[in-house]
Each structure stands twice: as C-alpha cells, then as structure tokens.
Design a protein around this motif. Structure first.
Motif, PDB file in Angstrom:
ATOM      1  N   VAL A   1     -53.247 -48.053   7.133  1.00 56.57           N
ATOM      2  CA  VAL A   1     -52.577 -46.749   6.977  1.00 56.57           C
ATOM      3  C   VAL A   1     -51.143 -46.832   7.518  1.00 56.57           C
ATOM      4  CG1 VAL A   1     -52.567 -44.329   7.714  1.00 56.57           C
ATOM      5  CG2 VAL A   1     -54.711 -45.422   7.060  1.00 56.57           C
ATOM      6  N   ALA A   2     -50.979 -47.524   8.642  1.00 50.43           N
ATOM      7  CA  ALA A   2     -49.633 -47.667   9.219  1.00 50.43           C
ATOM      8  C   ALA A   2     -48.734 -48.429   8.246  1.00 50.43           C
ATOM      9  CB  ALA A   2     -49.716 -48.387  10.566  1.00 50.43           C
ATOM     10  N   SER A   3     -49.256 -49.507   7.674  1.00 49.76           N
ATOM     11  CA  SER A   3     -48.454 -50.310   6.745  1.00 49.76           C
ATOM     12  C   SER A   3     -48.141 -49.521   5.473  1.00 49.76           C
ATOM     13  CB  SER A   3     -49.227 -51.595   6.413  1.00 49.76           C
ATOM     14  OG  SER A   3     -48.504 -52.374   5.505  1.00 49.76           O
ATOM     15  N   LEU A   4     -49.140 -48.806   4.968  1.00 41.55           N
ATOM     16  CA  LEU A   4     -48.919 -47.967   3.770  1.00 41.55           C
ATOM     17  C   LEU A   4     -47.791 -46.965   4.047  1.00 41.55           C
ATOM     18  CD1 LEU A   4     -50.197 -47.296   0.901  1.00 41.55           C
ATOM     19  CD2 LEU A   4     -51.443 -45.478   2.075  1.00 41.55           C
ATOM     20  N   THR A   5     -47.805 -46.397   5.241  1.00 38.69           N
ATOM     21  CA  THR A   5     -46.773 -45.417   5.628  1.00 38.69           C
ATOM     22  C   THR A   5     -45.388 -46.048   5.607  1.00 38.69           C
ATOM     23  OG1 THR A   5     -48.384 -44.309   7.057  1.00 38.69           O
ATOM     24  CG2 THR A   5     -46.041 -43.881   7.509  1.00 38.69           C
ATOM     25  N   GLN A   6     -45.286 -47.250   6.178  1.00 40.97           N
ATOM     26  CA  GLN A   6     -43.973 -47.911   6.217  1.00 40.97           C
ATOM     27  C   GLN A   6     -43.491 -48.248   4.801  1.00 40.97           C
ATOM     28  OE1 GLN A   6     -45.418 -50.921   9.058  1.00 40.97           O
ATOM     29  NE2 GLN A   6     -43.756 -50.298  10.416  1.00 40.97           N
ATOM     30  N   CYS A   7     -44.429 -48.705   3.953  1.00 39.40           N
ATOM     31  CA  CYS A   7     -44.058 -49.052   2.569  1.00 39.40           C
ATOM     32  C   CYS A   7     -43.589 -47.815   1.806  1.00 39.40           C
ATOM     33  CB  CYS A   7     -45.255 -49.655   1.829  1.00 39.40           C
ATOM     34  SG  CYS A   7     -45.786 -51.238   2.494  1.00 39.40           S
ATOM     35  N   LEU A   8     -44.387 -46.744   1.872  1.00 41.90           N
ATOM     36  CA  LEU A   8     -44.036 -45.543   1.108  1.00 41.90           C
ATOM     37  C   LEU A   8     -42.789 -44.871   1.680  1.00 41.90           C
ATOM     38  CD1 LEU A   8     -47.511 -43.930   0.305  1.00 41.90           C
ATOM     39  CD2 LEU A   8     -46.343 -45.850  -0.772  1.00 41.90           C
ATOM     40  N   GLY A   9     -42.609 -45.000   2.996  1.00 41.37           N
ATOM     41  CA  GLY A   9     -41.403 -44.449   3.625  1.00 41.37           C
ATOM     42  C   GLY A   9     -40.146 -45.048   3.016  1.00 41.37           C
ATOM     43  N   MET A  10     -40.210 -46.357   2.716  1.00 45.67           N
ATOM     44  CA  MET A  10     -39.070 -47.022   2.069  1.00 45.67           C
ATOM     45  C   MET A  10     -38.968 -46.647   0.592  1.00 45.67           C
ATOM     46  SD  MET A  10     -38.959 -50.976   3.248  1.00 45.67           S
ATOM     47  CE  MET A  10     -40.618 -51.291   3.801  1.00 45.67           C
ATOM     48  N   ASP A  11     -40.123 -46.700  -0.081  1.00 47.02           N
ATOM     49  CA  ASP A  11     -40.117 -46.628  -1.549  1.00 47.02           C
ATOM     50  C   ASP A  11     -39.768 -45.251  -2.101  1.00 47.02           C
ATOM     51  OD1 ASP A  11     -40.850 -49.257  -1.583  1.00 47.02           O
ATOM     52  OD2 ASP A  11     -42.953 -48.905  -2.100  1.00 47.02           O
ATOM     53  N   HIS A  12     -40.011 -44.187  -1.331  1.00 46.46           N
ATOM     54  CA  HIS A  12     -39.851 -42.843  -1.908  1.00 46.46           C
ATOM     55  C   HIS A  12     -38.811 -41.982  -1.203  1.00 46.46           C
ATOM     56  CE1 HIS A  12     -42.894 -43.837  -4.729  1.00 46.46           C
ATOM     57  NE2 HIS A  12     -43.605 -44.328  -3.732  1.00 46.46           N
ATOM     58  N   ALA A  13     -38.082 -42.597  -0.255  1.00 47.34           N
ATOM     59  CA  ALA A  13     -37.019 -41.844   0.426  1.00 47.34           C
ATOM     60  C   ALA A  13     -35.984 -41.361  -0.585  1.00 47.34           C
ATOM     61  CB  ALA A  13     -36.368 -42.709   1.491  1.00 47.34           C
ATOM     62  N   ASP A  14     -35.696 -42.196  -1.590  1.00 46.18           N
ATOM     63  CA  ASP A  14     -34.645 -41.816  -2.549  1.00 46.18           C
ATOM     64  C   ASP A  14     -35.089 -40.680  -3.472  1.00 46.18           C
ATOM     65  OD1 ASP A  14     -36.437 -43.195  -4.133  1.00 46.18           O
ATOM     66  OD2 ASP A  14     -34.938 -44.449  -5.116  1.00 46.18           O
ATOM     67  N   GLN A  15     -36.383 -40.315  -3.393  1.00 47.82           N
ATOM     68  CA  GLN A  15     -36.856 -39.142  -4.157  1.00 47.82           C
ATOM     69  C   GLN A  15     -36.955 -37.904  -3.253  1.00 47.82           C
ATOM     70  OE1 GLN A  15     -40.260 -41.625  -5.356  1.00 47.82           O
ATOM     71  NE2 GLN A  15     -39.985 -40.808  -7.425  1.00 47.82           N
ATOM     72  N   GLY A  16     -36.461 -38.047  -2.025  1.00 43.57           N
ATOM     73  CA  GLY A  16     -36.518 -36.923  -1.089  1.00 43.57           C
ATOM     74  C   GLY A  16     -37.882 -36.764  -0.443  1.00 43.57           C
ATOM     75  N   ILE A  17     -38.709 -37.805  -0.557  1.00 42.62           N
ATOM     76  CA  ILE A  17     -40.054 -37.730   0.034  1.00 42.62           C
ATOM     77  C   ILE A  17     -40.067 -38.579   1.304  1.00 42.62           C
ATOM     78  CG2 ILE A  17     -42.519 -38.133  -0.328  1.00 42.62           C
ATOM     79  CD1 ILE A  17     -41.879 -37.998  -3.387  1.00 42.62           C
ATOM     80  N   ARG A  18     -40.332 -37.922   2.424  1.00 45.20           N
ATOM     81  CA  ARG A  18     -40.396 -38.634   3.704  1.00 45.20           C
ATOM     82  C   ARG A  18     -41.862 -38.883   4.049  1.00 45.20           C
ATOM     83  NH1 ARG A  18     -39.519 -36.294   7.689  1.00 45.20           N
ATOM     84  NH2 ARG A  18     -39.671 -34.143   7.002  1.00 45.20           N
TER      85      ARG A  18
END
Ligand code: NAD
Length: 242
Positions: A149-166
C-alpha cells in the motif's frame, strides 16, 4: 480549519475504529461521506459489501458519484491483520490480506482516478502502517501488504499529480481500536491492561486514539496538504519502529 466544506468522500472500513473517526471528522467539516464496510456505519450513505469482491470495489467510486453527485476524496482505510510467522500463515490468510489490504485499494484507486481527473482533481488517502515503512517482527503477511500500500501510494502520487490528484498515506503505529484490542484478547490478555503497558512504550505517553489518525487523514485530504503527493506520513507519538 480546513477547506473541506461541500466536498464528497468515499471511506472504506467506515464502521471500524479508525473509519468511524474519519467519517465523523469529515462530517464535522462539512464533507458528505459514503461509507463502505461489511456492516453499516454512520456515514451519510452506507454501502454494505465485501471488499474481497472485485466487482464491488470497482463499482464504488461511480456509486459514490451517483449517491453524492461528486467524488473529491477516497480513503482506503479498511484492513485486516494476520498475525504470526510465515510458517503459521495459510493460503487463505495470504489471499484475504492481499485482497482486502492491497487489491481493494488498487481497484478503488483505478476506478476513482478517471472520475477525479475528469472533475479537475481530488485526494486519495491510503491507510498504511508504520510497518509498511519499517518492517516489524512476526507479521510478514500484514507487513508486506502494508508495504505494498505504501509503494502504491508513492507510485500513484507521482503518476497522477499532473491531473490534480494527490495520493498520500497515513502510517500509524498502535491505535486503540478493535483491531488491536481483539489481538490482545485472542492472546488471552486483558486489552485494557495490555494497552496501559503499551502506552508506557510511547514517547508521548499513550498509543493513538482513532481521532489522532482521522485528523491527519482530513489534513491530507484538504488543500492544506496541497503540495503533498506520494507522502508516507508516520503518526506514531514519537515511537518509531526499531
Ligand atoms: P478495525 O478492525 O477497527 O476496522 C477495520 C474495518 O474494516 C472494520 O469495520 C471491518 O469490518 C472493515 N473490513 C474488514 N474486512 C473487510 C471487507 N472484506 N470488506 C469490507 N470491509 C472490511 O481496524 P482499525 O484499527 O480501525 O484499522 C483501520 C486501518 O488502520 C487498517 O487498514 C489497519 O491496517 C490500519 N492500521 C491500524 C493500526 C492499529 O493499531 N489499529 C495501526 C496501523 C494501521
């Protein structure tokens, strides 16, 4: 004060110890909440179902939009703990832990991201654990699920920041909830006494109450945390895992 008024949140594990506090904290700040759990909680909309059912998870974000008209926040909070060394773990223990602790957040994030992107952004808060960041002993199934879950969070944090999703995670140490209390009871210990002893091991003098975690979840969901993406926020009263 946060700026959450008027937002809509989906919270899993909404009838559990930390989940109830998250729901109440959001509601107190003007957030409409849809809770999902095996049993009904006290959210504005309560959906009962099993997060081991992939189709149930896949449908929840769209259901939240249907019920509340929008979806700004998803909190992947539901979780189970499997105790004991790997040699004591059954196939079912592993499959259940991975399905509830990892696959359900994966499915909910996958379904929520396009909805949030379309609306211009949102916030996802995953509930990992201090053990998701620093492994602890005798719980390899639980610990590895929380690390995922921690790793998924770090990955998605990078991948979707440019869509305004934190996407961020809260990583608690011990919290006074049914999860920890039933663990003591199963081992034949008096939960109140065991928690008193645990309190002495925390630099702040007590283990966390659900509210201590819910307040950090609300912060991460709010614009106060606008520059945080992929963070693993430890909430531990000063007690780090050795
Ligand atoms: P809890 O047992 O009080 O609540 C968990 C909730 O998840 C329950 O209401 C339960 O019904 C729900 N749930 C479990 N399996 C489900 C399923 N298959 N489908 C739908 N709902 C399901 O536990 P808690 O302490 O409030 O834990 C919440 C989160 O915090 C978990 O992810 C846990 O791993 C994490 N956490 C807890 C502690 C702690 O010490 N309590 C420490 C670190 C992290």
């Amino acid at each position: 004060m946060t700026d959450l008024r008027g937002k809509a949140a989906l919270v899993t594990g909404a009838a559990g110890g930390i989940g109830r506090a998250i729901v109440a904290t959001f509601q107190a700040q003007g957030v409409m909440v849809m809770g999902a759990d095996l049993k009904a909680g006290e959210a504005d909309h309560n959906v009962t179902g099993d997060l081991m059912d992939g189709a149930f998870c896949d449908a929840l974000p769209a259901q939240a939009v249907a019920e509340m008209g929008r979806l700004d926040i998803v909190v992947n909070n539901a979780g189970i703990i499997t105790r004991g060394k790997i040699t004591e773990a059954t196939d079912e223990d592993f499959a259940r832990s991975m399905a509830i602790n990892v696959e359900a957040p994966f499915r909910l994030c996958r379904a929520a991201v396009p909805i949030m992107a379309e609306a211009g952004g949102g916030a996802i808060v995953n509930v990992s654990s201090c053990w998701g960041v620093h492994p602890g002993p005798n719980h390899p199934v639980y610990v590895s699920s929380k690390a995922a879950v921690a790793s998924l969070t770090q990955c998605l944090g990078m991948d979707h920041a440019d869509q305004g999703i934190r996407v961020n995670a809260v990583c608690p140490n011990e919290v006074n909830t049914p999860m920890i209390r039933t663990g003591f009871a199963t081992r034949g210990l008096d939960p109140d006494k065991a928690i008193d002893e645990l309190n002495a091991s925390v630099p702040l003098g007590r283990i966390a109450e659900p509210q201590d975690i819910a307040d950090v979840v609300a912060f991460l969901a709010s614009d106060q945390a606008r520059y945080m993406c992929g963070a693993l926020l430890e909430v531990n009263g000063g007690k780090s895992v050795q």
